[in-house]
Design an enzyme around this catalytic site. Structure first.
Site, PDB file in Angstrom:
ATOM      1  N   VAL A  15       0.831  -1.205   0.000  1.00 10.00           N
ATOM      2  CA  VAL A  15       0.000   0.000   0.000  1.00 10.00           C
ATOM      3  C   VAL A  15       0.867   1.257   0.000  1.00 10.00           C
ATOM      4  CG1 VAL A  15      -1.623   1.359   1.382  1.00 10.00           C
ATOM      5  CG2 VAL A  15      -2.015  -1.077   1.038  1.00 10.00           C
ATOM      6  N   PHE A 150      -8.350   0.874  -0.924  1.00  7.86           N
ATOM      7  CA  PHE A 150      -9.129  -0.213  -1.543  1.00  7.86           C
ATOM      8  C   PHE A 150      -8.382  -0.871  -2.702  1.00  7.86           C
ATOM      9  CE2 PHE A 150     -12.014   2.859   0.346  1.00  7.86           C
ATOM     10  CZ  PHE A 150     -12.799   2.044   1.156  1.00  7.86           C
ATOM     11  N   LEU A 151      -7.103  -0.528  -2.904  1.00 10.18           N
ATOM     12  CA  LEU A 151      -6.402  -1.097  -4.050  1.00 10.18           C
ATOM     13  C   LEU A 151      -6.318  -2.612  -3.932  1.00 10.18           C
ATOM     14  CD1 LEU A 151      -3.360  -2.021  -3.011  1.00 10.18           C
ATOM     15  CD2 LEU A 151      -2.888   0.396  -3.225  1.00 10.18           C
ATOM     16  N   GLY A 251     -14.184 -21.303  -6.430  1.00  7.49           N
ATOM     17  CA  GLY A 251     -12.814 -21.804  -6.453  1.00  7.49           C
ATOM     18  C   GLY A 251     -12.443 -22.433  -5.124  1.00  7.49           C
ATOM     19  N   CYS A 258      -5.533  -9.455   3.180  1.00  7.49           N
ATOM     20  CA  CYS A 258      -6.638  -8.582   3.610  1.00  7.49           C
ATOM     21  C   CYS A 258      -7.918  -9.318   3.960  1.00  7.49           C
ATOM     22  CB  CYS A 258      -6.918  -7.549   2.525  1.00  7.49           C
ATOM     23  SG  CYS A 258      -5.602  -6.337   2.389  1.00  7.49           S
ATOM     24  N   LYS A 261      -7.947 -11.558   7.168  1.00  8.08           N
ATOM     25  CA  LYS A 261      -7.678 -10.714   8.340  1.00  8.08           C
ATOM     26  C   LYS A 261      -8.828  -9.747   8.620  1.00  8.08           C
ATOM     27  CE  LYS A 261      -4.841  -7.079   7.501  1.00  8.08           C
ATOM     28  NZ  LYS A 261      -5.458  -5.787   7.779  1.00  8.08           N
ATOM     29  N   ARG A 325       0.697 -14.335   1.578  1.00 11.68           N
ATOM     30  CA  ARG A 325       0.045 -14.300   2.887  1.00 11.68           C
ATOM     31  C   ARG A 325      -1.339 -14.953   2.796  1.00 11.68           C
ATOM     32  NH1 ARG A 325       1.328  -8.036   4.365  1.00 11.68           N
ATOM     33  NH2 ARG A 325       0.987  -7.818   2.131  1.00 11.68           N
TER      34      ARG A 325
HETATM   35  N1  NAD Z   1      -1.984  -5.267   0.585  1.00 10.21           N
HETATM   36  C1  NAD Z   1      -3.184  -4.855   0.193  1.00 10.21           C
HETATM   37  O1  NAD Z   1      -3.692  -5.269  -0.862  1.00 10.21           O
HETATM   38  C2  NAD Z   1      -3.945  -3.876   1.008  1.00 10.21           C
HETATM   39  C3  NAD Z   1      -5.067  -3.236   0.446  1.00 10.21           C
HETATM   40  C4  NAD Z   1      -5.770  -2.315   1.225  1.00 10.21           C
HETATM   41  C5  NAD Z   1      -5.388  -2.063   2.546  1.00 10.21           C
HETATM   42  N2  NAD Z   1      -4.313  -2.737   3.066  1.00 10.21           N
HETATM   43  C6  NAD Z   1      -3.921  -2.430   4.450  1.00 10.21           C
HETATM   44  O2  NAD Z   1      -2.794  -1.549   4.381  1.00 10.21           O
HETATM   45  C7  NAD Z   1      -1.888  -1.828   5.463  1.00 10.21           C
HETATM   46  C8  NAD Z   1      -0.516  -2.144   4.896  1.00 10.21           C
HETATM   47  O3  NAD Z   1      -0.610  -3.334   4.143  1.00 10.21           O
HETATM   48  P1  NAD Z   1       0.575  -3.825   3.184  1.00 10.21           P
HETATM   49  O4  NAD Z   1       0.089  -5.039   2.488  1.00 10.21           O
HETATM   50  O5  NAD Z   1       1.083  -2.670   2.396  1.00 10.21           O
HETATM   51  O6  NAD Z   1       1.671  -4.218   4.294  1.00 10.21           O
HETATM   52  P2  NAD Z   1       3.192  -4.634   4.081  1.00 10.21           P
HETATM   53  O7  NAD Z   1       3.488  -5.642   5.110  1.00 10.21           O
HETATM   54  O8  NAD Z   1       3.429  -4.955   2.634  1.00 10.21           O
HETATM   55  O9  NAD Z   1       3.999  -3.285   4.376  1.00 10.21           O
HETATM   56  C9  NAD Z   1       4.080  -2.696   5.628  1.00 10.21           C
HETATM   57  C10 NAD Z   1       5.383  -1.914   5.713  1.00 10.21           C
HETATM   58  O10 NAD Z   1       5.399  -1.157   6.913  1.00 10.21           O
HETATM   59  C11 NAD Z   1       6.720  -1.184   7.442  1.00 10.21           C
HETATM   60  N3  NAD Z   1       6.668  -0.834   8.870  1.00 10.21           N
HETATM   61  C12 NAD Z   1       6.249  -1.587   9.904  1.00 10.21           C
HETATM   62  N4  NAD Z   1       6.339  -0.884  11.051  1.00 10.21           N
HETATM   63  C13 NAD Z   1       6.804   0.347  10.729  1.00 10.21           C
HETATM   64  C14 NAD Z   1       7.087   1.515  11.469  1.00 10.21           C
HETATM   65  N5  NAD Z   1       6.899   1.556  12.784  1.00 10.21           N
HETATM   66  N6  NAD Z   1       7.572   2.573  10.809  1.00 10.21           N
HETATM   67  C15 NAD Z   1       7.759   2.543   9.471  1.00 10.21           C
HETATM   68  N7  NAD Z   1       7.487   1.462   8.714  1.00 10.21           N
HETATM   69  C16 NAD Z   1       7.013   0.377   9.334  1.00 10.21           C
HETATM   70  C17 NAD Z   1       7.189  -2.591   7.147  1.00 10.21           C
HETATM   71  O11 NAD Z   1       8.596  -2.692   7.213  1.00 10.21           O
HETATM   72  C18 NAD Z   1       6.627  -2.805   5.740  1.00 10.21           C
HETATM   73  O12 NAD Z   1       7.547  -2.385   4.746  1.00 10.21           O
HETATM   74  C19 NAD Z   1      -2.533  -2.960   6.263  1.00 10.21           C
HETATM   75  O13 NAD Z   1      -3.284  -2.423   7.298  1.00 10.21           O
HETATM   76  C20 NAD Z   1      -3.443  -3.627   5.239  1.00 10.21           C
HETATM   77  O14 NAD Z   1      -4.529  -4.292   5.849  1.00 10.21           O
HETATM   78  C21 NAD Z   1      -3.586  -3.608   2.331  1.00 10.21           C
END
Ligand code: NAD
Length: 428
Positions: A15, A150-151, A251, A258, A261, A325
């Site tokens: 994100v 929402f991506l 499927g 996401c 969780k 994941r």
């Molecule tokens: N992945 C998706 O498709 C998606 C879509 C919508 C929303 N989200 C939400 O967005 C959030 C992030 O998801 P993601 O998939 O990008 O996670 P991710 O695990 O890919 O990335 C999280 C990043 O945050 C960093 N981090 C952790 N603690 C930190 C801190 N204290 N300071 C600075 N950086 C820190 C980590 O090193 C990591 O690089 C989550 O809450 C997730 O539910 C994810």
């Protein structure tokens, strides 16, 4: 182009990095912060730690506007708005782990010209609790905005630049206005609301989509018992514009970082608030059972799985990502191994991530390498290249002849014409 507001993005995962690159595309200078020093060093060299279509090109295009650092002070110095995109993984209780969010909140100084913009998915009430915390710490002028993301992985760059909607929850102050201005060039429908409602939009949207998937999976299971074909059923249902065709693909269950969780998180949030969210219990249970249904199909065709060689085509939780994941392949491969089978797998991009989470399985360099000598093949992730396979070649390489299409992605006639026994999900 009018001068765009510089921003900070904390967390450079799926994100955070997409948000940063997306805003850079819109003309913003972006200070990207991550605690993972190795990741920051790689990003500084132009190396992209995740596999996401179009992201590498976008980051390269805007190298001049994207600044990477491990020090949050760099973002605070240059930007008023700090987008928070750190992980909120599930805990054993089903509540998300807000440790990383709290670490960011605690690192904020007292300031009357900064705001946190929450992109991470958090329980409803998190914004209110962070604002209370700021007041208790004498940082009451620090503003707070909820801006859920929402991506979709696999099309994240496109989703950022062409969102269905932008949701902004705020207290009607300068920070909310500034976030509205940031998103204005995207010309997307805007839902500006209170913070709690914005937080709930995200959880409710994911829970609804997961419900749609579990619903069609149960329809598929009944189709198998009754001789109907779930693809025909979904087509007929989806043309009703009250229903729509999306998320009606039966499927072997949903996975990813996401849906599992967030569905669990919403169920738990409801429970913590004294409400029993019955429907979500069923959505979760159906999904768990669905991941295991392939095992029953393999037993039906092969009898015992002891000593059988099973090839998995695709491991990532969906195509066009390397994200492993909560992937269905994790449950499937563990079940196969516990039934005594040898598992060999191939994924076009997720092998490195898979190796961190899976043990005892063999990895092949390509699809044909995976199916060679296999008693059965299971299509787990519907990568485009699997649809292009020459199934006569596949049949010639296999020891057995069973192909389970866990995503209903293949043409059954083409597979059968090659001499293979085809079985999909919910198809007679
Ligand atoms: N992945 C998706 O498709 C998606 C879509 C919508 C929303 N989200 C939400 O967005 C959030 C992030 O998801 P993601 O998939 O990008 O996670 P991710 O695990 O890919 O990335 C999280 C990043 O945050 C960093 N981090 C952790 N603690 C930190 C801190 N204290 N300071 C600075 N950086 C820190 C980590 O090193 C990591 O690089 C989550 O809450 C997730 O539910 C994810």
């Amino acid at each position: 182009m009018a001068q765009r507001e510089p921003i900070g993005v904390v967390g450079t995962g799926y994100v955070g990095l997409v948000t940063a690159a997306g805003f850079a595309e819109l003309g913003n200078e972006v200070w990207c912060i991550d605690i993972d020093a190795d990741k920051v060093a790689r990003l500084r060299q132009g190396e992209i730690p995740i596999w996401e279509p179009g992201l590498e090109e976008l980051v390269a295009k805007h190298r001049g506007r994207l600044h990477f650092s491990t020090d949050i002070a760099d973002a605070l110095e240059h930007a008023r708005l700090l987008f928070v995109a750190v992980g909120t993984p599930p805990t054993y209780s089903g509540d998300p782990d807000l440790g990383a969010v709290r670490a960011v909140v605690d690192a904020m100084p007292a300031s009357d010209h900064h705001a946190l913009v929450m992109k991470s998915t958090v329980p409803v009430g998190t914004g209110a609790s962070i604002k209370r915390h700021f007041v208790e710490q004498g940082k009451g002028d620090f503003r707070y905005v909820s801006c859920p993301e929402f991506l979709k992985e696999g099309s994240a760059v496109k989703d950022f630049l062409h969102p269905d909607r932008v949701v902004i929850g705020d207290d009607g102050d300068w920070a909310g206005d500034a976030v509205v201005d940031l998103y204005a060039p995207l010309d997307a429908p805007l839902v500006r609301t209170d913070i709690a409602s914005a937080e709930m939009v995200k959880l409710a949207a994911n829970a609804f989509l997961a419900t749609k998937i579990s619903f069609i999976n149960e329809i598929a299971n009944v189709c198998e018992e009754t001789g109907a074909d779930v693809l025909e059923v979904a087509r007929g249902m989806g043309l009703d514009d009250r229903i729509g065709p999306k998320f009606l693909q039966a499927g072997i269950g949903f996975g990813g970082s996401c849906f599992p969780k967030d569905v669990l998180g919403l169920k738990q949030l409801a429970g913590n608030s004294g409400y029993h969210f019955q429907l979500l219990n069923a959505v979760i249970e159906v999904n768990e059972l669905q991941k295991r249904r392939v095992i029953g199909k393999l037993h039906k065709h092969l009898g015992t799985l002891v000593g059988k060689r099973i090839a998995l085509l695709g491991l990532a939780f969906k195509p066009n990502t390397d994200d492993m994941r909560e992937a269905s392949s994790l449950v499937l491969s563990a079940r196969l191994q516990s039934d005594g089978a040898t598992v060999v797998a191939y994924d076009p991009v997720a092998e490195d991530e898979a190796r961190k989470l899976m043990s005892g399985i063999e990895f092949a360099d390509d699809a044909l390498g995976a199916v060679r000598g296999a008693d059965a093949v299971v299509l787990v992730t519907e990568w485009g290249e699997f649809k292009e396979l020459d199934f006569r070649e596949v049949a010639g390489a296999m020891a057995g002849d069973v192909l389970i299409d866990g995503r209903n992605a293949l043409d059954p006639e083409a597979v059968r014409a090659a001499g293979l026994t085809y079985e999909g999900i919910g198809r007679s």
